[in-house]
Design a protein around this motif. Structure first.
Motif: not given
Length: 390
Positions: A20-27, A134-139, A144-146, A209-211
């Motif tokens: 479970f996640c708060r939201s699912k990232c686009d990738y 974290v994945q990135s510190f760039d807002d 861009a990837v949700g 695929e599928g994302t």
């Protein structure tokens, strides 16, 4: 923390999957579902499966060295519920301390599910290794990837983790994001190093695929950095981190000396482990058992007192040997020839023959001191090199 010794057989671990996640990232193509309030019945199902597995003669004979709670986002659950889960697992299974060190208890998290008080409670519950996605510190790149957090939330989570007493924590970073350049990735690495984590996991974005991401790429709405740009980012990570106190001990993982992830080392050495939760796998001395993927079905099966298994596979000797070689070569320490011969009565020289000789002659593999390893220049080509040994 003491350094891990090459060739030392890792103790089996226990993995718990929280889908479970708060939201699912686009990738994201992992088994995870977006929700605001995760069901308490899922954790009850996890413990029901744990009780089933704890009764196995195999489990009763083991001393487990690690517990890893991953996802998804485990910290979507309140700290009290996670603490109860950890406590019950320690009552059901025997855990071993390595020397004077306690078992490694890792917990994955996202910044938007962490709080100062919650982290204190998790640390008090025994969690001694925190992984922050974290994945990135760039807002801009995060949007861009949700991703569901921003730079400020990531920095706050790191500060709170330190306040809570997490001396051992990992940061996840991704390179190859839409719109990312080497300079923007350098900025991410610099910010990460300033936080002084004990461990960094650095992955290249892989379109699945599928994302939603793949849909936007196909429509021309977004583009990814090309292979040369991604290779430059990967080399930048090795250069910058290597100049600091971080050692690359696996293709995508760096740590300060002695802070390798013990749980993942067991995976890469093809050791045994138990998997709890939807879509999790167990490996018991080579017997691999997969749980059903759907969280709802997983809960219903266990509520009915049934086992939640969907697949089972026992690898033959040669297949297990190949898998052990391929996984072990992801580590900078490589694989120990004598250990392979002890486990499988096979050696890479005898099994691969001219293929191994060719990779050695090309300088992609090294064979020194009884260990076979990827050469330094082969690390950026790891997947291509290892595909030759499948």
């Amino acid at each position: 923390m003491s350094a891990d010794h090459p060739g030392l057989t890792a103790r089996p671990g226990i993995y718990v999957h929280i889908p479970f996640c708060r939201s699912k990232c686009d990738y994201c193509a992992f088994v995870s579902l977006p929700c605001r309030r995760p069901p308490g019945s899922y954790l009850k199902a996890v413990l029901a499966q744990a009780r089933q597995l704890a009764e196995l003669p195999w489990s009763r004979e083991q001393l487990f060295g690690s517990l890893f709670i991953g996802g998804g986002t485990p910290t979507i659950y309140p700290p009290e519920q996670l603490a109860e889960l950890i406590g019950e697992l320690f009552r059901l299974f025997r855990f071993s301390s390595e020397g004077d060190e306690p078992p490694e208890i890792s917990l994955e998290s996202n910044p938007n599910t962490l709080s100062r008080e919650g982290l204190r409670r998790l640390r008090a519950a025994g969690v001694n290794r925190l992984s922050i996605g974290v994945q990135s510190f760039d807002d801009q790149l995060l949007q861009a990837v949700g991703r569901g957090h921003d730079r400020a939330a990531a920095l706050a989570a790191i500060a709170w983790a330190r306040e809570a007493g997490f001396e051992n924590f990992n940061l996840d970073l991704i390179y190859g994001l839409p719109g990312q350049t080497a300079e923007r990735f350098r900025a991410d690495l610099t910010t990460a190093m300033e936080a002084e984590p004990t461990h960094l996991a650095i992955y290249q974005l892989t379109p699945e695929e599928g994302t939603p991401l793949v849909g936007r790429l196909a429509a021309g709405e977004q583009t990814l950095p090309d292979d040369d740009q991604c290779a430059a980012m990967e080399e930048l990570a090795r250069k910058l981190l290597g100049a600091m106190v971080y050692e690359q001990y696996e293709v995508a993982n760096y740590c300060q000396p002695g802070y390798q992830c013990r749980h993942n080392l067991n995976y890469w050495r093809n050791g045994s482990y138990l998997g709890l939760g939807a879509a999790a796998f167990s490996c018991l001395d080579g017997l691999r058992i997969g749980n059903v993927r759907a969280p709802g079905l997983y809960r219903r099966l266990l509520a009915a007192g049934q086992a939640p298994y969907a697949t089972a596979e026992a690898l033959g000797r040669e297949a297990a040997f190949r898998e052990t070689v391929i996984m072990g070569l992801r580590l900078t320490e490589g694989v120990e020839i004598a250990e392979l011969q002890r486990r499988f009565a096979l050696t890479p020289q005898a099994y691969y023959g001219t293929m191994l000789t060719r990779l050695l002659d090309l300088g992609l593999l090294t064979l020194e001191g009884g260990r076979l390893a990827l050469s330094e220049r082969a690390f950026p080509l790891a997947n291509q090199v290892l595909s030759q040994l499948v």
